[in-house]
Design an enzyme around this catalytic site. Sequence first.
Site, PDB file in Angstrom:
ATOM      1  N   ASN A  12       4.141   0.224  -4.750  1.00 35.84           N
ATOM      2  CA  ASN A  12       3.528  -0.364  -5.931  1.00 35.84           C
ATOM      3  C   ASN A  12       1.999  -0.393  -5.870  1.00 35.84           C
ATOM      4  O   ASN A  12       1.330  -0.180  -6.870  1.00 35.84           O
ATOM      5  CB  ASN A  12       4.089  -1.775  -6.131  1.00 35.84           C
ATOM      6  CG  ASN A  12       3.984  -2.209  -7.571  1.00 35.84           C
ATOM      7  OD1 ASN A  12       4.091  -1.386  -8.475  1.00 35.84           O
ATOM      8  ND2 ASN A  12       3.760  -3.485  -7.786  1.00 35.84           N
ATOM      9  N   ARG A  62       8.626  -4.551 -10.819  1.00 36.19           N
ATOM     10  CA  ARG A  62       7.439  -4.775  -9.985  1.00 36.19           C
ATOM     11  C   ARG A  62       6.225  -4.801 -10.910  1.00 36.19           C
ATOM     12  O   ARG A  62       6.116  -3.990 -11.830  1.00 36.19           O
ATOM     13  CB  ARG A  62       7.280  -3.625  -8.973  1.00 36.19           C
ATOM     14  CG  ARG A  62       8.516  -3.321  -8.137  1.00 36.19           C
ATOM     15  CD  ARG A  62       8.728  -4.323  -7.023  1.00 36.19           C
ATOM     16  NE  ARG A  62       7.545  -4.490  -6.185  1.00 36.19           N
ATOM     17  CZ  ARG A  62       7.198  -3.660  -5.195  1.00 36.19           C
ATOM     18  NH1 ARG A  62       7.918  -2.600  -4.913  1.00 36.19           N
ATOM     19  NH2 ARG A  62       6.115  -3.896  -4.485  1.00 36.19           N
ATOM     20  N   PRO A  94       5.708  -2.476   2.727  1.00 37.15           N
ATOM     21  CA  PRO A  94       5.083  -1.349   3.435  1.00 37.15           C
ATOM     22  C   PRO A  94       5.254  -0.048   2.653  1.00 37.15           C
ATOM     23  O   PRO A  94       6.341   0.252   2.184  1.00 37.15           O
ATOM     24  CB  PRO A  94       5.870  -1.288   4.744  1.00 37.15           C
ATOM     25  CG  PRO A  94       6.620  -2.575   4.838  1.00 37.15           C
ATOM     26  CD  PRO A  94       6.845  -3.037   3.443  1.00 37.15           C
ATOM     27  N   GLU A  95       4.170   0.702   2.523  1.00 33.51           N
ATOM     28  CA  GLU A  95       4.237   1.991   1.837  1.00 33.51           C
ATOM     29  C   GLU A  95       4.025   3.102   2.867  1.00 33.51           C
ATOM     30  O   GLU A  95       3.870   2.831   4.062  1.00 33.51           O
ATOM     31  CB  GLU A  95       3.194   2.012   0.710  1.00 33.51           C
ATOM     32  CG  GLU A  95       3.416   0.828  -0.237  1.00 33.51           C
ATOM     33  CD  GLU A  95       2.583   0.845  -1.507  1.00 33.51           C
ATOM     34  OE1 GLU A  95       2.061   1.915  -1.874  1.00 33.51           O
ATOM     35  OE2 GLU A  95       2.467  -0.219  -2.137  1.00 33.51           O
TER      36      GLU A  95
END
Length: 258
Positions: free
Chosen positions: A171, A248, A2-3
């Site tokens: 990311n 990542r 989650p961003e």
Amino acid sequence: MPEGDTIHYAAARIRAALAGRVPEEIVTPHPRHARDGWPQRLAGRAVRAVDAHGKHLFVRFEGDLTLHSHLRMTGAWDVHRRGQRWRRSARRAWLVLRGEDWEVVQFDGPVLELMPDARTRNDPRLAALGQDVLAARFDERSFVRRLRAEDPARAFGDALLDQRVLAGIGNVWKCEACFAAGVDPWRALADVEDEEALAAVRFARERMRDSAREGFAARPRAVYRRAGQPCVRCGAAIRGRGQGENNRVTFWCARCQR
Ligand SMILES: [Zn+2]
């Protein structure tokens, strides 16, 4: 993972369900919080506010108590109508805030803590955060100062992910913002102009606002997880390679991004 947009989206839904109301019932099914006594400590208190800063979410109760949550890679918040089937198994629920019409459920933690409200400002982990990329008022000069305080040899994409530089970018948004700005995520900060860095941030702010309002489906997908597929702009194959401390995978077009 989650961003910031996902967290702001969740905060808005939780706010609509709970703000100004006293939850009818509070349950902490996870063994880790079995003896914390949150249901007793929060009993009778109304939810004063629900807000987010970057990837951190805060449910603020009357009487100076605030729930702080960070979902890391695994956690989720969900708001269900009473009686509606939950999207994850009940065994994965860490916290349930039950209202008249709604059930707000936190699944899978992993960071969930009840703290005095002042600690949400003074805790070193929280105080060190950069500006929220989704802040209504965003100070671009202050962002540039934080960026320039980093090692000039550091890769731009890696710096964008650093929550002390800017809070809320993960990311997906790192990759998409670098593509939109035409900046190679591997380029050293020393070689990135302020205007290029700001172009990436302005893109992220604008598009993240859309997905914070409308949900996940509003996210752009020009490069993220598209390795080997043709670039939407030039047709060259999108590349993917691990970057930074956590390795990542970063996705980019080597022809459009220099
Ligand atoms: Zn391209």
